[in-house]
Design a protein around this motif. Structure first.
Motif, mmCIF file in Angstrom:
data_model
loop_
_atom_site.group_PDB
_atom_site.id
_atom_site.type_symbol
_atom_site.label_atom_id
_atom_site.label_comp_id
_atom_site.label_asym_id
_atom_site.label_seq_id
_atom_site.Cartn_x
_atom_site.Cartn_y
_atom_site.Cartn_z
ATOM 1 N N LEU A 1 0.826 -1.203 0.000
ATOM 2 C CA LEU A 1 0.000 0.000 0.000
ATOM 3 C C LEU A 1 0.865 1.260 0.000
ATOM 4 C CD1 LEU A 1 -2.742 -1.068 2.594
ATOM 5 C CD2 LEU A 1 -2.898 -1.069 0.089
ATOM 6 N N PRO A 2 0.565 2.210 -0.888
ATOM 7 C CA PRO A 2 1.409 3.413 -1.039
ATOM 8 C C PRO A 2 1.050 4.533 -0.064
ATOM 9 C CG PRO A 2 -0.316 3.463 -2.669
ATOM 10 C CD PRO A 2 -0.503 2.164 -1.898
ATOM 11 N N TYR A 3 0.899 4.182 1.214
ATOM 12 C CA TYR A 3 0.517 5.167 2.225
ATOM 13 C C TYR A 3 1.454 5.059 3.422
ATOM 14 C CZ TYR A 3 -3.710 4.591 -0.593
ATOM 15 O OH TYR A 3 -4.585 4.474 -1.642
ATOM 16 N N GLU A 4 1.567 6.143 4.149
ATOM 17 C CA GLU A 4 2.440 6.154 5.311
ATOM 18 C C GLU A 4 1.810 5.403 6.481
ATOM 19 O OE1 GLU A 4 1.958 10.240 7.578
ATOM 20 O OE2 GLU A 4 2.026 10.588 5.398
ATOM 21 N N GLU A 5 2.621 5.079 7.459
ATOM 22 C CA GLU A 5 2.148 4.369 8.643
ATOM 23 C C GLU A 5 1.186 5.231 9.461
ATOM 24 O OE1 GLU A 5 5.423 3.016 10.962
ATOM 25 O OE2 GLU A 5 6.304 1.836 9.337
#
Length: 231
Positions: free
Chosen positions: A103-107
């Motif tokens: 997934l191309p999202y931050e933690e």
């Protein structure tokens, strides 16, 4: 829908034909959002991600209710169409084409994640990779709706069983959607067995039999609500 084997390609072909178009959100998705959204947070500050968002019928409901909507799908065709629909509706939805396993999202970014049977389009091993990614991008205390098909579903016995609870060549029910994964309660418990990462809050198995149309076919789907550990 989604990644793993040829599922993304299969679904892109389906969307190219204009099939599987849904105009309204699914009932259990609506219930999940309103029962699990942070009550102490303004709607515009609640971030909701749908994995395998398709044409975004669920996310349009999210955006229409003032929340920040995000979606990712393996089908570029679906995302292109969803962007057109969002523009026509005057809605803002952050959309990506990508692999659900990365997934191309931050933690710690999302409050809620919706899975409307998209994760289940993958073998069990890949499903667990996707669930790990969902855990990574959820905020502590954030919640996931995971809704794979149950192993009691009629289609689970109507094709060729492959590795990872994956069934291909389904000829009725969930036909023409490529390989599908089916899971039982023990599979789910194993997927969420790390108490330092997850707590299962709800585990409902929904089964439907239509005695008018096809009394021998059972439609089965899980509605699992899991919370990311707060510490």
């Amino acid at each position: 829908m989604n990644e793993g084997h040829n599922s993304a390609e299969c679904w892109d072909e389906i969307y190219q034909q204009g099939l599987q178009f849904n105009s309204y959100p699914f009932d259990f998705v609506v219930s999940f959002i309103f029962n699990n959204r942070p009550m102490d947070t303004a709607a515009e500050n609640i971030r909701v991600l749908e994995v395998g968002c398709g044409y975004c019928n669920n996310l349009f409901f999210v955006a229409e209710n003032g929340m920040a909507a995000y979606g990712i799908d393996g089908s570029g065709t679906a995302i292109d169409k969803a962007r057109e629909l969002a523009e026509a509706k005057g809605l803002t939805v952050g959309l990506e084409v990508g692999d659900l396993r990365e997934l191309p999202y931050e933690e710690n970014y999302f409050d809620l994640i919706i899975d409307r049977s998209a994760i289940g389009q993958n073998p069990l091993e890949d499903q667990r990779m996707i669930l790990a990614e969902c855990n990574r991008v959820l905020k502590p205390g954030g919640r996931l709706l995971y809704s794979p098909y149950t192993d009691s579903h009629s289609s689970a016995r109507d094709g060729k069983l492959m590795k990872g609870n994956f069934v291909d060549g389904i000829e009725s029910g969930l036909k023409d959607v490529g390989p599908v994964g089916f899971v039982g309660w023990l599979d789910i418990r194993e997927s969420f067995n790390n108490s330092e990462k997850w707590q299962i809050l709800q585990a409902v198995r929904r089964e439907e039999l239509d005695f008018v149309r096809a009394s021998t076919e059972c439609f089965g789907i899980w509605c699992i609500v899991a919370e990311k550990a707060r510490s």
